[in-house]
Design a protein around this motif. Sequence first.
Motif, PDB file in Angstrom:
ATOM      1  N   LYS A 266      49.658  -2.607  33.389  1.00 27.68           N
ATOM      2  CA  LYS A 266      50.228  -3.876  32.949  1.00 27.68           C
ATOM      3  C   LYS A 266      50.796  -4.642  34.142  1.00 27.68           C
ATOM      4  O   LYS A 266      51.503  -4.074  34.975  1.00 27.68           O
ATOM      5  N   ARG A 267      50.486  -5.941  34.187  1.00 23.25           N
ATOM      6  CA  ARG A 267      51.028  -6.802  35.223  1.00 23.25           C
ATOM      7  C   ARG A 267      52.256  -7.535  34.683  1.00 23.25           C
ATOM      8  O   ARG A 267      52.180  -8.204  33.645  1.00 23.25           O
ATOM      9  N   ILE A 268      53.369  -7.399  35.384  1.00 24.78           N
ATOM     10  CA  ILE A 268      54.572  -8.156  35.060  1.00 24.78           C
ATOM     11  C   ILE A 268      54.639  -9.313  36.046  1.00 24.78           C
ATOM     12  O   ILE A 268      54.797  -9.109  37.250  1.00 24.78           O
ATOM     13  N   ARG A 269      54.527 -10.527  35.530  1.00 30.54           N
ATOM     14  CA  ARG A 269      54.458 -11.687  36.419  1.00 30.54           C
ATOM     15  C   ARG A 269      55.684 -12.592  36.318  1.00 30.54           C
ATOM     16  O   ARG A 269      55.770 -13.578  37.047  1.00 30.54           O
ATOM     17  N   ASP A 270      56.579 -12.294  35.412  1.00 34.21           N
ATOM     18  CA  ASP A 270      57.828 -13.044  35.370  1.00 34.21           C
ATOM     19  C   ASP A 270      58.982 -12.074  35.142  1.00 34.21           C
ATOM     20  O   ASP A 270      58.880 -11.127  34.373  1.00 34.21           O
ATOM     21  N   LEU A 271      60.060 -12.317  35.854  1.00 36.37           N
ATOM     22  CA  LEU A 271      61.207 -11.410  35.840  1.00 36.37           C
ATOM     23  C   LEU A 271      62.318 -11.982  34.950  1.00 36.37           C
ATOM     24  O   LEU A 271      62.331 -13.173  34.653  1.00 36.37           O
ATOM     25  N   PRO A 272      63.259 -11.110  34.507  1.00 40.63           N
ATOM     26  CA  PRO A 272      63.444  -9.709  34.896  1.00 40.63           C
ATOM     27  C   PRO A 272      62.597  -8.746  34.070  1.00 40.63           C
ATOM     28  O   PRO A 272      62.077  -9.102  33.007  1.00 40.63           O
ATOM     29  N   LEU A 273      62.498  -7.538  34.569  1.00 38.34           N
ATOM     30  CA  LEU A 273      61.723  -6.495  33.897  1.00 38.34           C
ATOM     31  C   LEU A 273      62.277  -6.137  32.528  1.00 38.34           C
ATOM     32  O   LEU A 273      61.538  -5.713  31.642  1.00 38.34           O
ATOM     33  N   SER A 274      63.583  -6.288  32.351  1.00 38.56           N
ATOM     34  CA  SER A 274      64.232  -5.841  31.111  1.00 38.56           C
ATOM     35  C   SER A 274      63.722  -6.578  29.879  1.00 38.56           C
ATOM     36  O   SER A 274      63.884  -6.089  28.758  1.00 38.56           O
ATOM     37  N   LYS A 275      63.088  -7.718  30.049  1.00 40.29           N
ATOM     38  CA  LYS A 275      62.602  -8.455  28.871  1.00 40.29           C
ATOM     39  C   LYS A 275      61.147  -8.129  28.531  1.00 40.29           C
ATOM     40  O   LYS A 275      60.567  -8.760  27.650  1.00 40.29           O
ATOM     41  N   HIS A 276      60.567  -7.145  29.220  1.00 41.92           N
ATOM     42  CA  HIS A 276      59.168  -6.784  28.991  1.00 41.92           C
ATOM     43  C   HIS A 276      59.047  -5.385  28.383  1.00 41.92           C
ATOM     44  O   HIS A 276      59.844  -4.496  28.678  1.00 41.92           O
ATOM     45  N   SER A 277      58.018  -5.218  27.588  1.00 43.80           N
ATOM     46  CA  SER A 277      57.665  -3.900  27.062  1.00 43.80           C
ATOM     47  C   SER A 277      56.557  -3.314  27.923  1.00 43.80           C
ATOM     48  O   SER A 277      55.596  -4.013  28.286  1.00 43.80           O
ATOM     49  N   LEU A 278      56.682  -2.040  28.256  1.00 41.40           N
ATOM     50  CA  LEU A 278      55.669  -1.371  29.074  1.00 41.40           C
ATOM     51  C   LEU A 278      54.779  -0.450  28.247  1.00 41.40           C
ATOM     52  O   LEU A 278      53.994   0.316  28.792  1.00 41.40           O
ATOM     53  N   VAL A 279      54.908  -0.525  26.945  1.00 42.52           N
ATOM     54  CA  VAL A 279      54.070   0.303  26.073  1.00 42.52           C
ATOM     55  C   VAL A 279      52.686  -0.334  25.957  1.00 42.52           C
ATOM     56  O   VAL A 279      52.574  -1.541  25.713  1.00 42.52           O
TER      57      VAL A 279
END
Length: 713
Positions: free
Chosen positions: A700-713
Motif C-alpha cells: 500500500k502506498r501512503i501519499r498523504d500524511l499523517p499515517l494515523s488516518k490510514h488503514s494498512l489492512v
Amino acid sequence: MKRRDFLQVTSAAAGGLMVAFHVPGLAQADAAVPELNAWVQILPDESVIIRIARSEMGQGTLTGLAQLVAEELECDWAKVKTEYPTPGQNLARNRAWGSMSTGGSRGIRDSHDYVRKGGALARALLIQAAANQWSVSVVECATAAGWVTHGAKRLSYGQLAAEAAKLAAPADIQLKPVKDWKLAGRPIKRLDTKPKLDGSLVYGMDLQLPGMLNAAIKDCPVFGGKLKSFDASEIEKRPGVKKVVQVGDTAVAVVADTWWRAKTALDALTVVWDEGPHAKLSSADVAATLAAGLDAPEAAVGSAHGDVAAALAGAAMQVEAVYSVPHQNHATMEVMNATATWTPERCEVWTPTQNGEGALAAAAEASGLSPSACEVYKLHLGGGFGRRGAVHDWVRQAVLIAKELPGTPVKLIWSREEDMTHGRYHPVTQCKLTAGLDAAGKLMGLHMRISGQSIVAGLFPQNIKDGKDPAVFQGLNATGAEGALGYAVPNLLIDHAMRNPPVPPGFWRGVNLNQNAIYLECFVDEVAAAAKRDPLELRRELLANSPKHLAVLNAAAAKAGWGKPRAKGRYLGLAQIMGFGSYVAACAEVSVNKKGEFKIHRIVAATDPGHAVNPQQIAAQVEGGFVYGLSAALFGEITIKDGRVEQQNFNTYPVMKMEHMPAVETIVMPSGGFWGGVGEPTIAVAAPAVLNAIFAATGKRIRDLPLSKHSLV
C-alpha cells in the motif's frame, strides 16, 4: 545584599527551591575584568568565559561552539563557562558577535570560522604577554591546558589575561588544521546538562523578578480576525487581578499576581470577536486550492534541463502520483513566553529566542523606543524548531502589556491552547510527480509540480523575485549547500505553483526539505516498483555521479542488512537527501500485523556533515530528529474549520511516545572539506524511509500524511 542573593532568598521564602541560579541581566560576570576579545574573557580564578552568540535549544550548539573556541585557545576545558552576549551589546559594538540567529542548522556551520579565530587570537595575545615578561620570542613559547610555557617557566592564563588584554591584535591569525584537533572532534559532555539536572538553569518559564506580575492572553481564534469588544467589569474585581488590557487590534490580556489567576479570569472574560473574511475557511477549501495548482499553466521553475515534455510523451511507461503534507505545529514543550519591563526611558525583555536581534527589534517597535534604549536577555529555549526565530509576536505582546504597567516586570505566558492555535505553521503543499521510463526501465524524464504555500511570501515578501520562492526547492536544487538533488535525470522539470492560504506559515524544523524528501524518495520507490527494479539498485544508478549522496545511502543500507535475510515479517525502506549542507540517508525496518498495526523496529541513519565537532552530539541530534520527524509522519496534522485551528492540545495533536520509538543506529561519517548542519537534515528522511518500508510490507502506498488516518489492512 546583592541582587542575586536577594533573588535566592525571596525565591526560597516564596516556597521555591533555593538554587544558585543565574539570571541574565541581574547576575553577570565582573565587568571590571578585561576581555581578550569579544569571545573570550579569562578571570583571575582561571575561569574561562566563552561568549556564545547563537541560541541553545537542545541541539548542542553551545557546547560545540565552545569546543571550537577552546580548541584554538588551548585552555582547560574543565574551567570553561559560557554566557550569551546580549543583542543590545551586539548593536552597541557594531555587531561584534555577528549574526545571533540560530536556525537552518547554521549554528556551527555559519560561525565556526570567526569563533575559532576568536580563540586563536586570545591564545596569541596570551603568548605575547608571557613572551614579553620573559623577554623571549613568541615562537619559543607553547600553550596547553591554560598555561603558557617556555622551557621550565610557565604562567597561567589567569596570570596573563590582564596584560594580554592591553596588547594589539596580531595582523595574521592561523587556525589549526582539523587533523590537529585535540578537543574539537571529540564526544565531549555537554556544558548545559548539569545545570538542567540540578535545576540551576533558568528557562523563560522559571524566571522570577522582584515585584513581577503575570499575564495570560487570548488572541482572536480566527485567522485575520480582530478583537471587537470585551467586558472587564466583573473580572477586575477578582482576587489578584491587576488589570485587563487590549493588546493590539486582535487580543486581550489579564494581568494578575499569579498566572493561574490571570488565566482563569481570562477564561471567564466576555469577549466579542470580529471574525473577519476567513470565518468559514476549512482545510478542504485549502486542499482544493492547492489541487488546482497542480495543473495550472503558470509556475515558477526551480530546476530544469532537457525536454521533459518530449521525454514523457515518448516514454515506454509513465508513472504518476500525487502526494501531500498538511499544516503542522512546532508544539514546543515550553510555550511562548517573555518577561518585560517598560518605562518611558528603557525597555528590557527576558525571553527564549532563536534570534536575539529579532527579539530586540520586536521590543523596540512595541515599546516606541529606539533599539539602543532596549535590551533583550536571551534564555535557553525549551524547544524552538523555528517557531522562536523569524517571528517574535509574543515579545511584542509582552512589551505592549508591560507598557500598561510602567516600571513593573510582567511575565506573559501563552496557554498551550493559545500556543497551538496561534503558531506559524509548517506550510501545506501538494506535489504531482510524473516519470517517463524507457523500455529498459531507466528513468528518462521527471516532472515535479509543487503546489502550495510559500514561507518566504508569508514572512519576507520582499524576497520573492518573479514569483519564485527559492526555499520551496530545498533538496531539489541543481547545486548548493541548502539541498542539491543528487539524482541524474536526463530530462527534468521541478516547478512551483504558489498558493497561499490565510494560515500563517513558518520555518518548521527541516522546513521544505521534509516534504520534498517525502515526494521525491517515495516516488523513486514507485518508479522502482513500476520498473520491477530493486529500490537500492535504482538509487545507486541515479546517484552514480553524486558520490557523497551515494556514500551515506550505501552505509545505511549495508548496516541495515539490505538484500540479506531478515526476521520473518520484517521489511526495509530507504531514503536519502542532501540539505542544510549535509548528506543523510536512512533505512527503516518495520512490520505490519494482520490487523494493520505497524511497528517501526529500528532505523539506521548515516550522516556526512563534512566536519564533526562533537560526534556524540551529532548522534543525539540524529536520534532526536527521528523523534520529531516520526511524530509528524505518524500524527502531525493541523486542520482548519470555521477559520480556526481545531487542534488545541496534545490530546488532539499527539506526539511520539516511547512505545512508538524505534531503536536508532547512527553512522557519523564526516568526509571533511565542508561544514554541514545536523539539527534538521535527518528529519527529512524519517517519513519516506518508513513509508517505503510500509509499502514493502503491505503493497500500500501512503501519499498523504499523517499515517494515523490510514488503514494498512
